[in-house]
Design a protein around this motif. Structure first.
Motif, PDB file in Angstrom:
ATOM      1  N   ALA A   1      49.952  80.381  24.905  1.00  0.00           N
ATOM      2  CA  ALA A   1      50.473  80.925  26.157  1.00  0.00           C
ATOM      3  C   ALA A   1      51.046  79.844  27.064  1.00  0.00           C
ATOM      4  N   GLU A   2      50.416  78.675  27.105  1.00  0.00           N
ATOM      5  CA  GLU A   2      50.827  77.629  28.049  1.00  0.00           C
ATOM      6  C   GLU A   2      51.843  76.652  27.468  1.00  0.00           C
ATOM      7  N   TRP A   3      51.736  76.338  26.180  1.00  0.00           N
ATOM      8  CA  TRP A   3      52.593  75.297  25.596  1.00  0.00           C
ATOM      9  C   TRP A   3      53.373  75.769  24.372  1.00  0.00           C
ATOM     10  N   GLY A   4      53.200  77.016  23.979  1.00  0.00           N
ATOM     11  CA  GLY A   4      53.871  77.495  22.774  1.00  0.00           C
ATOM     12  C   GLY A   4      53.308  76.884  21.505  1.00  0.00           C
ATOM     13  N   THR A   5      52.051  76.464  21.556  1.00  0.00           N
ATOM     14  CA  THR A   5      51.411  75.823  20.404  1.00  0.00           C
ATOM     15  C   THR A   5      51.173  76.840  19.291  1.00  0.00           C
TER      16      THR A   5
ATOM     17  N   TYR B   1      43.933  72.692  13.766  1.00  0.00           N
ATOM     18  CA  TYR B   1      44.575  71.987  14.873  1.00  0.00           C
ATOM     19  C   TYR B   1      45.207  70.681  14.411  1.00  0.00           C
ATOM     20  N   ASP B   2      44.727  70.146  13.286  1.00  0.00           N
ATOM     21  CA  ASP B   2      45.332  68.926  12.749  1.00  0.00           C
ATOM     22  C   ASP B   2      46.749  69.176  12.245  1.00  0.00           C
ATOM     23  N   ARG B   3      47.127  70.446  12.080  1.00  0.00           N
ATOM     24  CA  ARG B   3      48.476  70.798  11.630  1.00  0.00           C
ATOM     25  C   ARG B   3      49.252  71.574  12.692  1.00  0.00           C
ATOM     26  N   ALA B   4      48.733  71.610  13.907  1.00  0.00           N
ATOM     27  CA  ALA B   4      49.355  72.396  14.973  1.00  0.00           C
ATOM     28  C   ALA B   4      50.665  71.766  15.428  1.00  0.00           C
ATOM     29  N   THR B   5      51.572  72.611  15.891  1.00  0.00           N
ATOM     30  CA  THR B   5      52.813  72.144  16.501  1.00  0.00           C
ATOM     31  C   THR B   5      52.698  72.277  18.014  1.00  0.00           C
ATOM     32  N   ARG B   6      53.313  71.341  18.743  1.00  0.00           N
ATOM     33  CA  ARG B   6      53.319  71.349  20.210  1.00  0.00           C
ATOM     34  C   ARG B   6      51.898  71.311  20.769  1.00  0.00           C
ATOM     35  N   LEU B   7      51.066  70.465  20.187  1.00  0.00           N
ATOM     36  CA  LEU B   7      49.690  70.337  20.658  1.00  0.00           C
ATOM     37  C   LEU B   7      49.660  69.444  21.895  1.00  0.00           C
ATOM     38  N   PRO B   8      49.124  69.932  23.022  1.00  0.00           N
ATOM     39  CA  PRO B   8      49.093  69.111  24.235  1.00  0.00           C
ATOM     40  C   PRO B   8      47.980  68.077  24.180  1.00  0.00           C
ATOM     41  N   GLY B   9      48.055  67.109  25.055  1.00  0.00           N
ATOM     42  CA  GLY B   9      46.978  66.148  25.188  1.00  0.00           C
ATOM     43  C   GLY B   9      45.863  66.710  26.047  1.00  0.00           C
TER      44      GLY B   9
ATOM     45  N   GLY C   1      40.140  54.557  20.856  1.00  0.00           N
ATOM     46  CA  GLY C   1      41.600  54.504  20.828  1.00  0.00           C
ATOM     47  C   GLY C   1      42.235  54.987  22.120  1.00  0.00           C
ATOM     48  N   ASP C   2      43.548  55.142  22.082  1.00  0.00           N
ATOM     49  CA  ASP C   2      44.338  55.602  23.227  1.00  0.00           C
ATOM     50  C   ASP C   2      43.932  57.032  23.589  1.00  0.00           C
ATOM     51  N   PRO C   3      43.501  57.285  24.832  1.00  0.00           N
ATOM     52  CA  PRO C   3      43.101  58.648  25.221  1.00  0.00           C
ATOM     53  C   PRO C   3      44.209  59.675  25.036  1.00  0.00           C
ATOM     54  N   GLU C   4      45.465  59.244  25.155  1.00  0.00           N
ATOM     55  CA  GLU C   4      46.577  60.189  25.043  1.00  0.00           C
ATOM     56  C   GLU C   4      46.733  60.728  23.629  1.00  0.00           C
ATOM     57  N   THR C   5      46.299  59.971  22.639  1.00  0.00           N
ATOM     58  CA  THR C   5      46.419  60.436  21.252  1.00  0.00           C
ATOM     59  C   THR C   5      45.072  60.862  20.672  1.00  0.00           C
ATOM     60  N   LEU C   6      44.049  60.968  21.535  1.00  0.00           N
ATOM     61  CA  LEU C   6      42.722  61.356  21.051  1.00  0.00           C
ATOM     62  C   LEU C   6      42.729  62.694  20.319  1.00  0.00           C
ATOM     63  N   PRO C   7      43.367  63.760  20.850  1.00  0.00           N
ATOM     64  CA  PRO C   7      43.317  65.039  20.128  1.00  0.00           C
ATOM     65  C   PRO C   7      43.830  64.938  18.695  1.00  0.00           C
ATOM     66  N   GLN C   8      44.964  64.274  18.495  1.00  0.00           N
ATOM     67  CA  GLN C   8      45.519  64.173  17.150  1.00  0.00           C
ATOM     68  C   GLN C   8      44.581  63.399  16.221  1.00  0.00           C
ATOM     69  N   ARG C   9      44.048  62.283  16.711  1.00  0.00           N
ATOM     70  CA  ARG C   9      43.158  61.477  15.870  1.00  0.00           C
ATOM     71  C   ARG C   9      41.860  62.217  15.578  1.00  0.00           C
ATOM     72  N   TYR C  10      41.300  62.834  16.605  1.00  0.00           N
ATOM     73  CA  TYR C  10      40.037  63.552  16.411  1.00  0.00           C
ATOM     74  C   TYR C  10      40.210  64.732  15.468  1.00  0.00           C
TER      75      TYR C  10
END
Length: 444
Positions: free
Chosen positions: A184-188, A298-306, A342-351
């Motif tokens: 709804a918010e990011w089109g993920t 979520y590891d394969r999600a598109t438009r995943l926000p930070g 690591g970098d907090p901005e890329t934490l979701p992708q790495r996690y």
């Protein structure tokens, strides 16, 4: 330390996430809809049923919350070597008992959650806010980032309130709405694996007049293609045993003690059934239903926000009959701890990549076992048929070969990878199980 982490849901997974994040964030807020106190609560309807931390889960719990397992044991929880202390009947075959060199933890879910919550809330900067529903995410003004959550107090006419956050963790369980909020918010777009299972449980606490046969501390009798019912039994604190019956394929679960006893007579070996039927009920029969299992990729999600991640059943809701859920949540929390440097901005992708890696084996094993049941015949692939045939052969040989049984149980306990069951030295034992010397157990 600085920043504010907000965790949605204060169950086992949410509490472990809070423990991990309290090392890096100045403030950690757990938000839950239910009041918290000793004993079961509405948000954990599965609490009356059997729960165990598999061997890998106990290792991770001791890493994340040192001393907690010892505290639980001091209050009556039990540890058990699943190879020697549990009666295991899998695929209709009674596995040969023998130690595997590691232990599980057996306790009621209420005791486990209560003591973990006490530990986590004693951490500086950690608070628990109850009586609120989370209704959505708050986007940052600029950039693809989550900046907090919207909550509503559970009181008539309450307005929505914004709780700002540098990191949001969804630990709301199987009912998670995170994928919908992100869309709804990011089109993920979040791919998902889903399998309808229609599992029904019925559980009761009991006090037995004597010990279990062979002095075991529990039993697991899995459903088969021939019998849609199964049984899980665990000794827990307070001198009680928790008995959970399982019905697969949409079959009806017992609704009272008489029905539960009927399932026990059907599936349990005679010597075990005799002891259980002589027990005195300690409370009523509690039911629970799982219509489907789901793994969100979520590891394969598109438009995943930070700024937002998920953990526990909100990320991967497994079939509880295999007792993997608590352990996988602990593994995910450990993966989160490992990624915080690591970098907090890329934490979701790495996690999410790390969490997908620790979830892969439990998911594959659980779904593979589910697909072996008759109701999923049309969903089977060539790969799943090969896996089912190999598993069936392992279970048959494990009735006479202690080394095969030990290695199989170690994989089930998530100590060793499934690849340990396809090593040439192991496969050789499946051809001539009684003519081989003892096989060293792989440790990994």
């Amino acid at each position: 330390m600085d920043g504010h982490a907000v965790i949605l849901g204060a169950g086992f997974a949410g509490l472990l996430a809070a423990r991990v994040l309290s090392e890096r964030y100045e403030r950690v807020t757990l938000i839950d809809r239910d009041p918290h106190g000793p004993g079961p609560r509405r948000g954990v309807p599965q609490a009356p049923h059997t729960h165990t931390l598999l061997c890998r889960g106990l290792i991770e719990l001791d890493r994340l919350v040192p001393g907690l397992s010892a505290e639980l044991v001091s209050e009556g929880a039990l540890t058990a070597d699943p190879g020697s202390d549990l009666l295991l009947v899998l695929g209709g075959h009674r596995l040969l008992p023998g130690p595997i060199g590691a232990t599980t933890l057996q306790a009621s879910r209420s005791l486990l959650d209560d003591r973990l919550r006490d530990r986590v809330l004693s951490r500086p900067g950690v608070e628990l806010v109850t009586g609120r529903d989370v209704v959505g995410l708050v986007p940052a003004g600029i950039g693809a980032r989550c900046a907090g959550v919207r909550t509503v107090r559970r009181e008539p006419g309450s307005p929505a309130e914004v709780v700002p956050a540098d990191l949001v963790v969804d630990a709301t369980g199987r009912g998670s709405r995170l994928d919908h909020w992100l869309a709804a918010e990011w089109g993920t777009t979040v791919p998902a694996d889903r399998l309808p299972v229609e599992i029904r449980y019925a559980s009761m606490a009991t006090r037995l007049p004597s010990g279990l046969p062979g002095q075991v501390r529990g039993a697991l009798i899995a459903p088969t293609a021939e019998c849609p019912y199964g049984l899980a039994l665990l000794a827990v604190e307070g001198g009680r045993h928790l008995v959970t019956t399982v019905a697969t394929g949409g079959h009806r679960a017992p609704r009272d003690e008489a029905g539960l006893h009927a399932v026990i007579r059907t599936v349990a070996p005679p010597e075990l059934a005799e002891v259980l039927l002589a027990g005195q009920a300690d409370g009523g029969v509690h039911g629970y239903r799982i219509p489907a299992v789901r793994r969100l990729r979520y590891d394969r999600a598109t438009r995943l926000p930070g700024g937002v991640i998920a953990i526990g059943d909100a990320l991967c809701g497994l079939n509880p009959v295999y007792a993997q859920g608590l352990t996988v949540a602990a593994q995910q929390a450990a993966a989160l701890a490992d990624e915080l440097d690591g970098d907090p901005e890329t934490l979701p992708q790495r996690y999410f990549r790390a969490a997908a890696a620790v979830t892969e084996a439990p998911w594959a094993m659980a779904v593979g076992s589910d697909l072996a049941l008759p109701e999923h015949r049309e969903r089977r692939t060539a790969s799943s048929r090969i896996t089912a045939a190999l598993t069936g052969r392992i279970q048959r040989v494990a009735t006479v070969d202690a080394a095969v049984a030990r290695q199989f149980v170690r994989v089930m306990a998530l100590l060793d990878p499934p690849a340990a069951l396809t090593r040439p030295s192991f496969l050789a034992r499946l051809v001539a199980p009684c003519a081989r010397p003892t096989l060293p157990v792989a440790v990994g």
